[in-house]
Design a protein around this motif. Sequence first.
Motif, PDB file in Angstrom:
ATOM      1  N   VAL A  54      12.849  -6.831   8.649  1.00  0.00           N
ATOM      2  CA  VAL A  54      12.134  -8.002   8.148  1.00  0.00           C
ATOM      3  C   VAL A  54      10.749  -7.993   8.791  1.00  0.00           C
ATOM      4  O   VAL A  54      10.615  -8.080  10.004  1.00  0.00           O
ATOM      5  CB  VAL A  54      12.877  -9.306   8.508  1.00  0.00           C
ATOM      6  CG1 VAL A  54      12.147 -10.507   7.923  1.00  0.00           C
ATOM      7  CG2 VAL A  54      14.308  -9.249   8.036  1.00  0.00           C
ATOM      8  N   MET A  55       9.741  -7.846   7.952  1.00  0.00           N
ATOM      9  CA  MET A  55       8.379  -7.740   8.476  1.00  0.00           C
ATOM     10  C   MET A  55       7.525  -8.882   7.951  1.00  0.00           C
ATOM     11  O   MET A  55       7.829  -9.466   6.913  1.00  0.00           O
ATOM     12  CB  MET A  55       7.734  -6.428   8.013  1.00  0.00           C
ATOM     13  CG  MET A  55       8.403  -5.189   8.522  1.00  0.00           C
ATOM     14  SD  MET A  55       7.541  -3.745   7.886  1.00  0.00           S
ATOM     15  CE  MET A  55       8.147  -3.672   6.214  1.00  0.00           C
ATOM     16  N   GLU A  56       6.466  -9.135   8.655  1.00  0.00           N
ATOM     17  CA  GLU A  56       5.501 -10.088   8.115  1.00  0.00           C
ATOM     18  C   GLU A  56       4.957  -9.505   6.817  1.00  0.00           C
ATOM     19  O   GLU A  56       4.774  -8.287   6.697  1.00  0.00           O
ATOM     20  CB  GLU A  56       4.374 -10.376   9.104  1.00  0.00           C
ATOM     21  CG  GLU A  56       3.385  -9.279   9.288  1.00  0.00           C
ATOM     22  CD  GLU A  56       2.232  -9.647  10.220  1.00  0.00           C
ATOM     23  OE1 GLU A  56       1.485 -10.588   9.900  1.00  0.00           O
ATOM     24  OE2 GLU A  56       2.089  -8.983  11.260  1.00  0.00           O
ATOM     25  N   TYR A  57       4.728 -10.375   5.876  1.00  0.00           N
ATOM     26  CA  TYR A  57       4.293  -9.911   4.567  1.00  0.00           C
ATOM     27  C   TYR A  57       2.775  -9.780   4.514  1.00  0.00           C
ATOM     28  O   TYR A  57       2.040 -10.650   4.985  1.00  0.00           O
ATOM     29  CB  TYR A  57       4.766 -10.907   3.491  1.00  0.00           C
ATOM     30  CG  TYR A  57       4.126 -10.678   2.157  1.00  0.00           C
ATOM     31  CD1 TYR A  57       4.466  -9.572   1.395  1.00  0.00           C
ATOM     32  CD2 TYR A  57       3.157 -11.550   1.660  1.00  0.00           C
ATOM     33  CE1 TYR A  57       3.863  -9.338   0.168  1.00  0.00           C
ATOM     34  CE2 TYR A  57       2.549 -11.330   0.443  1.00  0.00           C
ATOM     35  CZ  TYR A  57       2.908 -10.217  -0.298  1.00  0.00           C
ATOM     36  OH  TYR A  57       2.297  -9.981  -1.495  1.00  0.00           O
ATOM     37  N   MET A  58       2.316  -8.684   3.966  1.00  0.00           N
ATOM     38  CA  MET A  58       0.880  -8.463   3.795  1.00  0.00           C
ATOM     39  C   MET A  58       0.602  -8.277   2.296  1.00  0.00           C
ATOM     40  O   MET A  58       1.357  -7.612   1.600  1.00  0.00           O
ATOM     41  CB  MET A  58       0.442  -7.215   4.562  1.00  0.00           C
ATOM     42  CG  MET A  58       0.705  -7.271   6.060  1.00  0.00           C
ATOM     43  SD  MET A  58      -0.416  -8.365   6.954  1.00  0.00           S
ATOM     44  CE  MET A  58      -1.904  -7.390   6.982  1.00  0.00           C
ATOM     45  N   GLU A  59      -0.490  -8.841   1.874  1.00  0.00           N
ATOM     46  CA  GLU A  59      -0.762  -8.842   0.426  1.00  0.00           C
ATOM     47  C   GLU A  59      -1.131  -7.475  -0.154  1.00  0.00           C
ATOM     48  O   GLU A  59      -0.883  -7.196  -1.311  1.00  0.00           O
ATOM     49  CB  GLU A  59      -1.883  -9.833   0.094  1.00  0.00           C
ATOM     50  CG  GLU A  59      -1.459 -11.288   0.108  1.00  0.00           C
ATOM     51  CD  GLU A  59      -1.887 -11.982   1.381  1.00  0.00           C
ATOM     52  OE1 GLU A  59      -2.115 -11.272   2.389  1.00  0.00           O
ATOM     53  OE2 GLU A  59      -1.985 -13.213   1.384  1.00  0.00           O
ATOM     54  N   HIS A  60      -1.759  -6.641   0.651  1.00  0.00           N
ATOM     55  CA  HIS A  60      -2.252  -5.375   0.104  1.00  0.00           C
ATOM     56  C   HIS A  60      -2.019  -4.222   1.063  1.00  0.00           C
ATOM     57  O   HIS A  60      -1.825  -4.423   2.254  1.00  0.00           O
ATOM     58  CB  HIS A  60      -3.775  -5.421  -0.107  1.00  0.00           C
ATOM     59  CG  HIS A  60      -4.287  -6.706  -0.618  1.00  0.00           C
ATOM     60  ND1 HIS A  60      -4.247  -7.035  -1.952  1.00  0.00           N
ATOM     61  CD2 HIS A  60      -4.867  -7.755   0.010  1.00  0.00           C
ATOM     62  CE1 HIS A  60      -4.782  -8.240  -2.114  1.00  0.00           C
ATOM     63  NE2 HIS A  60      -5.163  -8.693  -0.941  1.00  0.00           N
ATOM     64  N   ASP A  61      -2.114  -3.035   0.507  1.00  0.00           N
ATOM     65  CA  ASP A  61      -2.327  -1.900   1.396  1.00  0.00           C
ATOM     66  C   ASP A  61      -3.697  -1.315   1.069  1.00  0.00           C
ATOM     67  O   ASP A  61      -4.211  -1.463  -0.051  1.00  0.00           O
ATOM     68  CB  ASP A  61      -1.198  -0.863   1.310  1.00  0.00           C
ATOM     69  CG  ASP A  61      -1.101  -0.191  -0.033  1.00  0.00           C
ATOM     70  OD1 ASP A  61      -2.061   0.493  -0.420  1.00  0.00           O
ATOM     71  OD2 ASP A  61      -0.064  -0.356  -0.703  1.00  0.00           O
ATOM     72  N   LEU A  62      -4.278  -0.675   2.051  1.00  0.00           N
ATOM     73  CA  LEU A  62      -5.665  -0.226   1.921  1.00  0.00           C
ATOM     74  C   LEU A  62      -5.833   0.771   0.781  1.00  0.00           C
ATOM     75  O   LEU A  62      -6.846   0.782   0.085  1.00  0.00           O
ATOM     76  CB  LEU A  62      -6.119   0.394   3.249  1.00  0.00           C
ATOM     77  CG  LEU A  62      -7.578   0.774   3.369  1.00  0.00           C
ATOM     78  CD1 LEU A  62      -8.497  -0.408   3.135  1.00  0.00           C
ATOM     79  CD2 LEU A  62      -7.861   1.388   4.741  1.00  0.00           C
ATOM     80  N   LYS A  63      -4.807   1.570   0.590  1.00  0.00           N
ATOM     81  CA  LYS A  63      -4.886   2.569  -0.488  1.00  0.00           C
ATOM     82  C   LYS A  63      -5.057   1.858  -1.834  1.00  0.00           C
ATOM     83  O   LYS A  63      -5.951   2.184  -2.622  1.00  0.00           O
ATOM     84  CB  LYS A  63      -3.612   3.418  -0.483  1.00  0.00           C
ATOM     85  CG  LYS A  63      -3.580   4.517  -1.501  1.00  0.00           C
ATOM     86  CD  LYS A  63      -2.415   5.467  -1.178  1.00  0.00           C
ATOM     87  CE  LYS A  63      -2.342   6.616  -2.150  1.00  0.00           C
ATOM     88  NZ  LYS A  63      -1.569   6.288  -3.348  1.00  0.00           N
ATOM     89  N   GLY A  64      -4.198   0.877  -2.069  1.00  0.00           N
ATOM     90  CA  GLY A  64      -4.253   0.148  -3.330  1.00  0.00           C
ATOM     91  C   GLY A  64      -5.566  -0.586  -3.500  1.00  0.00           C
ATOM     92  O   GLY A  64      -6.154  -0.596  -4.592  1.00  0.00           O
TER      93      GLY A  64
END
Length: 723
Positions: free
Chosen positions: A439-449
Motif C-alpha cells: 500500500v503506497m501513497e498515491y501519485m497522480e503521474h509518472d515522469l515518463k507519462g
Amino acid sequence: MAAGRHGGYRDYEARERELDAAEASRRSKEQHHHLSGRHHRGDADPRREADRRRDGGRSRGGRELSNGYGHRRSPPPRSRLSARVGDREPGEVVSGSASDDSGGRPHRARENGVSSSSRDGESAAAPMAPSPSKKRKFSPIIWDRDSPKPMHSDVAKGKKTVESVPTELPPPPPLPPQDYIPERLAVEKSPMDVELAVAAESAEQLQEHGESTVMEEEEEYSTMRNISTSRWAGANDDEEEGSAQRKKKSASPADSSELGQRKKALSPELGEVVASDVSGGRTVSRSSDSGRLGADENEDLEVNKDDYMDVDRVDAGNSDVANHQSDTDSEYEVRRSETPEPVKPPHRCINMLQGCRSVDEFERLNKINEGTYGVVYRARDKKTGEIVALKKVKMEKEREGFPLTSLREINILLSFHHPSIVDVKEVVVGSSLDSIFMVMEYMEHDLKGVMEAMKQPYSQSEVKCLMLQLLEGVKYLHDNWVLHRYPQTYSDVGCTCDFTRDLKTSNLLLNNRGELKICDFGLSRQYGSPLKPYTQLVVTLWYRAPELLLGTKEYSTAIDMWSVGCIMAELLAKEPLFNGKTEFEQLDKIFRTLGTPNEKIWPGYAKLPGVKVNFVKQPYNRLRDKFPAASFSGRPILSEAGFDLLNSLLTYDPDKRLSADAALQHEWFREVPLPKSKDFMPTFPALNELDRRTKRYLKSPDPLEEQRLKELQGNIGNRGLFG
Ligand SMILES: Nc1ncnc2c1ncn2[C@@H]1O[C@H](COP(=O)(O)OP(=O)(O)OP(=O)(O)O)[C@@H](O)[C@H]1O
C-alpha cells in the motif's frame, strides 16, 4: 503559465491553483525557507561540512572534477586550455556550436579526465593532478559482511554480485525521527534491522481474512503462500520489541561466535525464520534452504552459519557510534551517558501476529499500470477513504512459499521516510493469502507519462526543481543503502536485492503539488531475477550505467548517478539521451556521444568482461553538441554550470562520477534561473486516475484509439476525462 505551455491544461491548472491558493502560498514560503536553509545548512552543519570535504571539494566553491582531475570553476587561463585537436584524448568533451554562440569564449567542460576544448580544436585542457581524496561513499550497511571473501558472479550471465567493502566509514545515515532507536540499542538497530518471526497464532489470524475478490480478478498467479504464518517480530509490540532489542544488543556483529550464534537466531538471513511465541517471549530460530517460509515452518531447523546475514548496524541518530565502530564498549558507554535520552517517536512496522489487513479493505478504482514485476492499482481505503496505490507483487513460480528476504525488504521499505521517496504505508494480503500488496501513497503521474504528454520540454528552472528532489531522494537511498553480497550460487537466492538498479523516468512519480518521488527501489526484485522479468516487457537499458552494460562484477551507488545524468538530459530535451534496444546498441550510443573510453580516463575499463574491440572508436566527447550554451536550432540550452553537472554525472569512471551529495551542492542550482518552486511547477490531468486505454489515447491519439475512447467514455459516464 507553465501549465499552458505543457499541453494546454491551463484551465485545469487554474482550478487547481484557485483551490490551493492558500496552501500554495504557505508552501511557497516553506520552499523559500528550504532553499535558503540549504545554503545555511551547509555552513552550520559540521557533518555536511565534513561530507563536503570528503567529496574532495566537489561542492561549489573550489570543487574539483568528479573525474579525478583538478578543475577551476571559472574558465582557466587560455594557456592552460590551449592544445591542438590532435592532443585530445578519447572521451574528451568537444564543445559544439555553443562555443561560437557564446562569443568565442572557450568552453570548459570535462569528461573522463579531460577538459573540453572548443569545437574547432582551438583548445583542450591538460589533465591536472588527480585528487586522491575523492572516494565514493559506500554504504554504511553491509549484508553478509562476514563472508570470508567477496563472491563474484557474472552479471552478463545472469548472476550478480554486489561486492563493496567500505574503504571508510561514512557518516551515519540521516534517518528520520520515526526511525529513532533507543540510545541503548543504537549500535545494533538500523532501518534494515529486521527480524522475521513465525507464530502459530498468526496463521489463524490471517486465515480470518476470508475470501476476497476485489483485487484478484486479473490475477493468474495462484500458488500456496505461507505468509499467513509469518510475522515481523514485535515491531509494534513494545514488550516484545524491548526484549528482542535487548537480545540484539548482546549480539553485536563484533561479538564472539557464541553471541554470533545467538544473534543469528535473532536476525535471520535467507530462509531463516524466527518463531516467536509472544505470550511466553520464546524465540526459536529456524532456517530453510529455500529461503521461504514453508508450510512446515514449525519444525525446528538447524542454524547454518553461512546463511546468517550479518548486518553492520549503524544508527543514524548516533553519528559517533556510526563513525567509530572500533570504539570499545566503555568508550561507547561514556558517549551514551553524555547523550540525553530522546523520546521515542512512533515506529511504523507490521506486526504479523496481528495480521496484515486484507486487500478486501480496499476498493479498487482502476488499474494504473503494470510494471515489469507488479501490477499497480488505484484504490480507496474503505475505512479511511484515503486514495492509495496498491502494488500487487507478482509471485509466479514462487511455489515454495513466500520469500523471507522479501519480508525483510518490505520492512526496509516501510522504514524509509523521505519526501522524495514514495511512502510504503503497509502491506496487505490477498484473500487466499497467496499474494501480497504494497500500500503506497498515491501519485497522480509518472515522469515518463508526463513527458510523453508534454508539448515542450521542461524549462531549466523546472528541471532544477525536479533534479533537486531526485537527488535528495537518491542521496537518502544511498545514505541508507544496504550492500549485499549474493551467495555464489545465484539460484540459492532466487532473488536479487538492491536499491539502486531502477532509476528511470517511469519510476519517478509526480503529483500535482510539484513533488517528485522515487518508487520501485528494489522490492520487486525480490521476486525474480532482474534478467528474467515476469512479463515480456522489455527492461529498459536507457539509464543503465556503462559499467553494468560492460558486465562489471562490482558496482556501487555510482550506477544511480549515471541514471540521474540520463534523466537530467531527458528532462532538458524531452527525449531519452541514449535509447539503445540492446546492450551493444546502448553502449554504442553512449560511446558515440561521450567518446569511447580507455584505460586512461577509466582505469580498469579494459578488463571489464564486456569490452569488445569492435566498439565504435569515437575519440571525442560530443555531449556539448546536444546541449549547447545557446542555440537557434531548437536544441536544449544549458549553461556552463549545467553542462558541468551533466558531464560530471555522465563520467565513465564510477569512482570519479559525481555523488548525489556533491551534485546537490552544484553551482547550477544556485545560478539563474533558480529552481522553480514546487508550487509553480506545471500540473497535469491525473492520468493515473484514468483507465489505461484512455491514457493510451491521450498519449498518442489516433483514429483507432479515438474510437476506443468513445466506447470507453460510455463507461466513465459524466465524470469526463479528467474526472
Ligand atoms: N505510488 C504510486 N502511485 C501512482 N502510480 C504508481 C505508484 N507506484 C507505481 N505506479 C505506477 O505503476 C508503474 C509501475 O510501477 P513499478 O515501477 O513500481 O512496477 P515494476 O513492476 O517494478 O515496474 P518496472 O520494473 O518496469 O519499473 C509506475 O511506472 C507508475 O506509473
